[in-house]
Design an enzyme around this catalytic site. Structure first.
Site, PDB file in Angstrom:
ATOM      1  N   LYS A   1       0.838  -1.210   0.000  1.00  0.00           N
ATOM      2  CA  LYS A   1       0.000   0.000   0.000  1.00  0.00           C
ATOM      3  C   LYS A   1       0.869   1.255   0.000  1.00  0.00           C
ATOM      4  CE  LYS A   1      -1.727   1.500   4.090  1.00  0.00           C
ATOM      5  NZ  LYS A   1      -1.461   2.913   4.397  1.00  0.00           N
ATOM      6  N   ASN A   2       1.873   1.281   0.874  1.00  0.00           N
ATOM      7  CA  ASN A   2       2.654   2.511   1.030  1.00  0.00           C
ATOM      8  C   ASN A   2       3.604   2.779  -0.134  1.00  0.00           C
ATOM      9  OD1 ASN A   2       1.338   2.990   3.371  1.00  0.00           O
ATOM     10  ND2 ASN A   2       3.073   2.562   4.740  1.00  0.00           N
TER      11      ASN A   2
ATOM     12  N   CYS B   1      -3.743  12.900  13.668  1.00  0.00           N
ATOM     13  CA  CYS B   1      -4.397  11.606  13.479  1.00  0.00           C
ATOM     14  C   CYS B   1      -4.175  10.813  14.746  1.00  0.00           C
ATOM     15  CB  CYS B   1      -3.871  10.893  12.248  1.00  0.00           C
ATOM     16  SG  CYS B   1      -2.274  10.150  12.471  1.00  0.00           S
TER      17      CYS B   1
ATOM     18  N   ARG C   1       1.587  14.502  13.513  1.00  0.00           N
ATOM     19  CA  ARG C   1       2.008  14.272  12.121  1.00  0.00           C
ATOM     20  C   ARG C   1       1.911  15.504  11.220  1.00  0.00           C
ATOM     21  NH1 ARG C   1      -0.133   8.478  10.110  1.00  0.00           N
ATOM     22  NH2 ARG C   1       1.609   8.637   8.660  1.00  0.00           N
TER      23      ARG C   1
ATOM     24  N   ASP D   1       5.410   0.571  11.789  1.00  0.00           N
ATOM     25  CA  ASP D   1       4.165  -0.068  11.361  1.00  0.00           C
ATOM     26  C   ASP D   1       4.079  -1.537  11.782  1.00  0.00           C
ATOM     27  OD1 ASP D   1       3.348   2.288  10.269  1.00  0.00           O
ATOM     28  OD2 ASP D   1       3.658   1.721   8.174  1.00  0.00           O
TER      29      ASP D   1
ATOM     30  N   ARG E   1      -8.332  -0.673   5.190  1.00  0.00           N
ATOM     31  CA  ARG E   1      -7.441   0.323   4.581  1.00  0.00           C
ATOM     32  C   ARG E   1      -6.103  -0.304   4.200  1.00  0.00           C
ATOM     33  NH1 ARG E   1      -5.894   4.868   8.047  1.00  0.00           N
ATOM     34  NH2 ARG E   1      -4.656   5.164   6.182  1.00  0.00           N
TER      35      ARG E   1
HETATM   36  C1  UD1 Z   1       4.847   6.858   6.238  1.00  0.00           C
HETATM   37  C2  UD1 Z   1       3.934   5.658   6.125  1.00  0.00           C
HETATM   38  C3  UD1 Z   1       3.492   5.195   7.510  1.00  0.00           C
HETATM   39  C4  UD1 Z   1       4.712   4.952   8.398  1.00  0.00           C
HETATM   40  C5  UD1 Z   1       5.635   6.162   8.404  1.00  0.00           C
HETATM   41  C6  UD1 Z   1       6.939   5.922   9.152  1.00  0.00           C
HETATM   42  C7  UD1 Z   1       2.859   5.984   3.994  1.00  0.00           C
HETATM   43  C8  UD1 Z   1       1.622   6.287   3.236  1.00  0.00           C
HETATM   44  N1  UD1 Z   1       2.794   6.010   5.334  1.00  0.00           N
HETATM   45  O1  UD1 Z   1       4.086   7.920   6.819  1.00  0.00           O
HETATM   46  O2  UD1 Z   1       2.724   3.998   7.372  1.00  0.00           O
HETATM   47  O3  UD1 Z   1       4.289   4.687   9.725  1.00  0.00           O
HETATM   48  O4  UD1 Z   1       5.978   6.530   7.048  1.00  0.00           O
HETATM   49  O5  UD1 Z   1       7.611   4.839   8.621  1.00  0.00           O
HETATM   50  O6  UD1 Z   1       3.886   5.684   3.413  1.00  0.00           O
HETATM   51  N2  UD1 Z   1       7.209  14.615  10.490  1.00  0.00           N
HETATM   52  C9  UD1 Z   1       7.258  15.948  10.802  1.00  0.00           C
HETATM   53  N3  UD1 Z   1       7.094  16.866   9.803  1.00  0.00           N
HETATM   54  C10 UD1 Z   1       6.883  16.498   8.502  1.00  0.00           C
HETATM   55  C11 UD1 Z   1       6.841  15.130   8.172  1.00  0.00           C
HETATM   56  C12 UD1 Z   1       7.028  14.192   9.202  1.00  0.00           C
HETATM   57  O7  UD1 Z   1       7.443  16.331  11.967  1.00  0.00           O
HETATM   58  O8  UD1 Z   1       6.738  17.370   7.638  1.00  0.00           O
HETATM   59  C13 UD1 Z   1       7.361  13.604  11.574  1.00  0.00           C
HETATM   60  C14 UD1 Z   1       6.104  12.769  11.767  1.00  0.00           C
HETATM   61  O9  UD1 Z   1       5.186  13.409  12.626  1.00  0.00           O
HETATM   62  C15 UD1 Z   1       6.664  11.496  12.358  1.00  0.00           C
HETATM   63  C16 UD1 Z   1       8.024  11.361  11.652  1.00  0.00           C
HETATM   64  O10 UD1 Z   1       8.334  12.655  11.154  1.00  0.00           O
HETATM   65  O11 UD1 Z   1       6.870  11.656  13.737  1.00  0.00           O
HETATM   66  C17 UD1 Z   1       8.043  10.381  10.487  1.00  0.00           C
HETATM   67  O12 UD1 Z   1       6.968  10.653   9.614  1.00  0.00           O
HETATM   68  P1  UD1 Z   1       7.001  10.285   8.062  1.00  0.00           P
HETATM   69  O13 UD1 Z   1       8.180   9.420   7.784  1.00  0.00           O
HETATM   70  O14 UD1 Z   1       6.866  11.537   7.277  1.00  0.00           O
HETATM   71  O15 UD1 Z   1       5.673   9.413   7.923  1.00  0.00           O
HETATM   72  P2  UD1 Z   1       4.616   9.428   6.760  1.00  0.00           P
HETATM   73  O16 UD1 Z   1       5.292   9.651   5.443  1.00  0.00           O
HETATM   74  O17 UD1 Z   1       3.473  10.289   7.128  1.00  0.00           O
END
Ligand code: UD1
Length: 431
Positions: free
Chosen positions: A22-23, A128, A133, A318, A410
């Site tokens: 999915k991701n 969320c 996030r 995850d 999902r």
């Molecule tokens: C993706 C995955 C999710 C997984 C996560 C971490 C998808 C669709 N989802 O989520 O299943 O759990 O990676 O492996 O691929 N952060 C910030 N600012 C930002 C972006 C991120 O502070 O602009 C923080 C987030 O709150 C979190 C950390 O960075 O604490 C990692 O987040 P991120 O790697 O961006 O996760 P996602 O891409 O949302």
């Protein structure tokens, strides 16, 4: 709302076919916005999040045709589903609140829309269940490529009327979605972009490889420094989505927690090393096969193992909830530390209602293994927490009823069917 009812205590035995990730599929679908030619994606999983992304792309003017269940794989077979996605002309550039609210990954259209159309309006995803996030790192990095960004009325308004320009970007922390958004945007920017401290997740690698097939020039794929030479345009391509390492790990843990023996077909063990290390540390046998690997626990109780979530190649956040279910019935104590999300222990009170002995102290949980769990009515507020309760239900004595099944839909394709085929007593009650 549908419920899943499990009568636990049966070891899983058999074979499970692993679907596309999915991701990986979500950013690959967003990458279709970068070209007017068709992007043909195969091995797509059949999941609610994929439908949400398809709906969002259609709103932007993208045409999607489904080639059924692809070449010979059959439903859920090795080839999964195939979408031919054509973003011939973008008629809209807004990702509305009602879709982004359902799925945060909708924010992945921001980078490609901005790069191709010069503007994008994307609802802010907000918090969320597993934490706040934010997307601040995506926005800061896009500004470094020359985008003008304003936040108004709950929306990100981004403009780059004269196109984007390459830059040297250092992410202050590893962000999977941020790396993906920037990879896509930089592919159509003028000149060179360097992404330092980039995410190395296999899903990021999948996106980069697909972009290369579309004509992008990217160096350092699979490392934490990606160098992209921007192109004037990209072309269409055919690409097969990588197998889902989280689905793989989840079923591997399901086999282990029930004392069963399951072969995971189509799995890529080299992408699951941290998860396999936890399994072998817990005393589970893991054996490579021609097309995946098998997991067996035939001798005695699981052993407690400490673990800490980390960006890839570390232990995936995850898989943290599923790992906790495993440790809940292991011999001895284990400490599980969550370093990625600040509020990802919502499964703890539910597991405790099933008889687990778990204490949370800040970002760590101390799990004292108990001999067995007992069935209960449970519910969870996110995808991986929900599946950790399914695993607990499979291992528990008696009946477990999982509410809020839509979370599972999902991220897990035909979950009950796959588990039932291995001997689980599991059924869905539709309401
Ligand atoms: C993706 C995955 C999710 C997984 C996560 C971490 C998808 C669709 N989802 O989520 O299943 O759990 O990676 O492996 O691929 N952060 C910030 N600012 C930002 C972006 C991120 O502070 O602009 C923080 C987030 O709150 C979190 C950390 O960075 O604490 C990692 O987040 P991120 O790697 O961006 O996760 P996602 O891409 O949302």
């Amino acid at each position: 709302m549908d419920r899943i009812i499990i009568r636990g205590g049966r070891p899983l035995k058999g074979e499970i076919q692993i679907g596309g990730a999915k991701n990986a599929a979500l950013p690959l679908m967003a990458a279709s916005l970068l070209t007017s030619e068709p992007l043909r994606l195969s091995n797509l999983p059949h999941l609610a999040d994929i439908s949400t992304m398809a709906k969002l792309l259609r709103k932007l003017g993208v045409e999607i045709s489904m080639d059924g269940n692809a070449t010979g794989g059959g439903p859920g077979g090795p080839d999964g589903r195939v979408f031919a996605i054509t973003a011939g002309e973008l008629t809209h550039t807004t990702a509305p609140y009602d879709l982004v609210r359902k799925m945060r990954a909708s924010v992945l259209v921001l980078g490609p829309l901005l790069a191709r159309a010069g503007r994008a309006r994307v609802s802010l995803p907000g918090g969320c269940a597993i934490g706040t996030r934010p997307v601040d790192l995506h926005l800061k990095a896009l500004e470094q490529l020359g985008a003008e960004i304003e936040l108004t009325e709950g929306y990100i308004e981004a403009k780059a009327e004269n196109g984007l320009t390459g830059a040297h970007i250092v992410f202050p922390m590893v962000t999977v979605g941020g790396t993906e958004n920037l990879l896509m945007a930089a592919s159509l920017a003028r000149g060179e972009t360097v992404l330092a401290n980039a995410a190395r997740e296999p899903e990021v690698v999948d996106l980069a490889q697909c972009l290369v097939k579309m004509g992008a020039r990217i160096d350092g794929i699979g490392t934490d420094t990606l160098t992209i030479q921007g192109a004037d345009g990209l072309n269409g391509a055919d690409y097969a989505v990588v197998p889902d390492r989280i689905e793989t790990g989840t079923y591997a843990f399901a086999a282990a927690v029930t004392g069963g023996e399951v072969t995971l077909t189509g799995a890529r063990p080299e992408l699951c090393e941290a998860v396999i290390k936890v399994l072998t540390g817990a005393g589970v046998e893991v054996t490579p096969t021609n097309n995946g690997f098998s997991v067996a626990r035939t001798n005695g109780r699981l052993r407690g193992v400490d673990m800490m979530t980390d960006p890839y190649p570390g232990f995936p956040t995850d898989m943290q909830a599923q790992a906790m279910t495993l440790m809940a019935v292991a011999e001895g104590a284990s400490m599980i530390t969550e370093t990625i999300f600040e509020n990802r222990f919502m499964h703890v009170p539910e597991l405790c209602r099933m008889g687990a002995d778990i204490n949370v102290h800040g970002a760590s949980a101390i799990v004292r293994g108990v001999k067995g769990l007992s069935g209960a009515q449970v519910m969870a507020t996110d995808l991986r927490a929900s599946v950790s309760l399914v695993l607990a239900g499979l291992a528990a004595e008696g009946e477990t009823v999982i509410n809020r099944v839509y979370h599972l839909d999902r991220g897990y394709e035909r979950l009950e069917e796959k588990l039932a085929a291995c001997g689980a007593d599991i059924r869905r009650v539709r309401e």
